[in-house]
Design an enzyme around this catalytic site. Structure first.
Site, PDB file in Angstrom:
ATOM      1  N   ARG A 128      35.951  -2.011  24.617  1.00 18.27           N
ATOM      2  CA  ARG A 128      36.705  -2.478  23.445  1.00 18.27           C
ATOM      3  C   ARG A 128      38.074  -2.946  23.942  1.00 18.27           C
ATOM      4  O   ARG A 128      39.000  -2.146  24.052  1.00 18.27           O
ATOM      5  CB  ARG A 128      36.834  -1.344  22.434  1.00 18.27           C
ATOM      6  CG  ARG A 128      37.575  -1.692  21.156  1.00 18.27           C
ATOM      7  CD  ARG A 128      37.549  -0.493  20.205  1.00 18.27           C
ATOM      8  NE  ARG A 128      38.255  -0.741  18.960  1.00 18.27           N
ATOM      9  CZ  ARG A 128      39.559  -0.596  18.801  1.00 18.27           C
ATOM     10  NH1 ARG A 128      40.329  -0.217  19.807  1.00 18.27           N
ATOM     11  NH2 ARG A 128      40.107  -0.834  17.627  1.00 18.27           N
ATOM     12  N   SER A 168      30.391  -0.244  11.908  1.00 25.51           N
ATOM     13  CA  SER A 168      31.342   0.679  11.285  1.00 25.51           C
ATOM     14  C   SER A 168      31.208   0.574   9.781  1.00 25.51           C
ATOM     15  O   SER A 168      31.279  -0.532   9.229  1.00 25.51           O
ATOM     16  CB  SER A 168      32.780   0.309  11.656  1.00 25.51           C
ATOM     17  OG  SER A 168      32.963   0.443  13.040  1.00 25.51           O
ATOM     18  N   LYS A 187      44.149   3.074  16.561  1.00 27.73           N
ATOM     19  CA  LYS A 187      43.829   1.809  15.896  1.00 27.73           C
ATOM     20  C   LYS A 187      44.904   1.567  14.845  1.00 27.73           C
ATOM     21  O   LYS A 187      45.002   2.298  13.858  1.00 27.73           O
ATOM     22  CB  LYS A 187      42.444   1.917  15.253  1.00 27.73           C
ATOM     23  CG  LYS A 187      41.951   0.644  14.594  1.00 27.73           C
ATOM     24  CD  LYS A 187      40.490   0.843  14.144  1.00 27.73           C
ATOM     25  CE  LYS A 187      40.094  -0.053  12.991  1.00 27.73           C
ATOM     26  NZ  LYS A 187      39.646  -1.378  13.370  1.00 27.73           N
TER      27      LYS A 187
HETATM   28  N1  TZP Z   1      37.889   2.919  14.551  1.00 27.75           N
HETATM   29  C1  TZP Z   1      38.228   3.818  13.640  1.00 27.75           C
HETATM   30  S1  TZP Z   1      39.364   4.924  14.229  1.00 27.75           S
HETATM   31  C2  TZP Z   1      39.376   4.179  15.752  1.00 27.75           C
HETATM   32  C3  TZP Z   1      38.508   3.097  15.754  1.00 27.75           C
HETATM   33  C4  TZP Z   1      38.242   2.200  16.875  1.00 27.75           C
HETATM   34  C5  TZP Z   1      40.232   4.639  16.874  1.00 27.75           C
HETATM   35  C6  TZP Z   1      39.735   5.893  17.523  1.00 27.75           C
HETATM   36  O1  TZP Z   1      40.593   6.278  18.564  1.00 27.75           O
HETATM   37  P1  TZP Z   1      40.944   7.796  18.859  1.00 27.75           P
HETATM   38  O2  TZP Z   1      41.963   7.742  19.968  1.00 27.75           O
HETATM   39  O3  TZP Z   1      39.688   8.465  19.333  1.00 27.75           O
HETATM   40  O4  TZP Z   1      41.492   8.380  17.595  1.00 27.75           O
END
Ligand code: TZP
Ligand code: MG
Length: 217
Positions: free
Chosen positions: A41, A112, A141
């Site tokens: 990603r 998602s 994010k």
């Molecule tokens: N989609 C929803 S939350 C997120 C994504 C890509 C980020 C997750 O990152 P982390 O560091 O595991 O909270």
């Protein structure tokens, strides 16, 4: 696809902007620690593009291949096809899942979803698994929706849907078991592994937590 459930247990997601050191090193350590699937990603400020992005993806894929870890690409369908990745993961703002399914044939398709409606539409469009979150608050994010705990995971299971599910967002070694207990097949994490002083140890503990609460779904 029972095999997919196994692969989703500890699903590590990352790109160069999530790492404090070489992403190749981070991935190699996390594989040794026991991750079961990987998603490339490459997003956010300073994200690689063009040939640099391609080359990093290729290196990470080759590490995955050597270790029989499925390699999934986030959003970038062209890249997934060019590399012959094992699958793609898309969100609601990407191309419709039905179109992506057409393009990727029988590769793994993750979507998602944030509501029952989105989940049912994704299923109809050919999703193989759902990413559900943010389960907990996350700083990773920037445009993440507010965290909503495990309610949607529980609702889907209560209504009898057995689609493979991974929770995402703010998941750590401390709270991973809550997500599994709600009915997820696995957890997906970025910072819990990519920012850990030892990605190896972090992956190892996450795997242990997940396997200690695993249910038969
Ligand atoms: N989609 C929803 S939350 C997120 C994504 C890509 C980020 C997750 O990152 P982390 O560091 O595991 O909270
Ligand atoms: Mg997306």
């Amino acid at each position: 696809m029972n095999h997919l459930r196994e692969m989703l247990k500890v699903y590590f997601i990352m790109g160069s902007t999530n790492c404090f050191k070489d992403p190749r090193e981070v991935l190699a350590e996390s594989i040794d620690g026991g991750i079961t699937m990987f998603q490339f990603r490459e997003k956010g400020d300073g994200a690689l593009t063009g040939v640099e992005k391609f080359n990093l993806a290729k290196d990470l894929q080759s590490l995955c291949r050597k270790n029989q870890i499925p390699f999934i690409v986030n959003d970038d369908i062209e890249l997934a096809l060019a590399l012959d990745a094992d699958g793609v993961h898309i969100g609601q703002e990407d191309e419709p899942a039905s179109v992506v399914r057409e393009k990727i044939g029988n590769k793994i398709l993750g979507v998602s979803v944030h509501s029952m409606e989105e989940a049912l539409a994704a299923l109809k469009d050919g999703a193989d698994y759902f990413g559900i979150g943010p389960v907990f608050p996350t700083k990773t994010k920037k445009d993440a929706k507010p965290s909503r705990g495990t309610t949607l995971i529980e609702e889907l299971r209560r209504k009898g849907y057995s689609t493979p599910i991974v929770g995402i967002g703010g998941i750590t070694t401390e709270n991973a078991s809550t997500v599994m207990a709600a009915g997820a097949n696995g957890i997906s994490v970025i910072s819990a592994i990519s920012h850990a002083s030892s990605p190896y140890e972090a992956a190892k503990i996450l795997r242990k937590r997940v396997e200690s609460v695993e249910k038969v779904i």
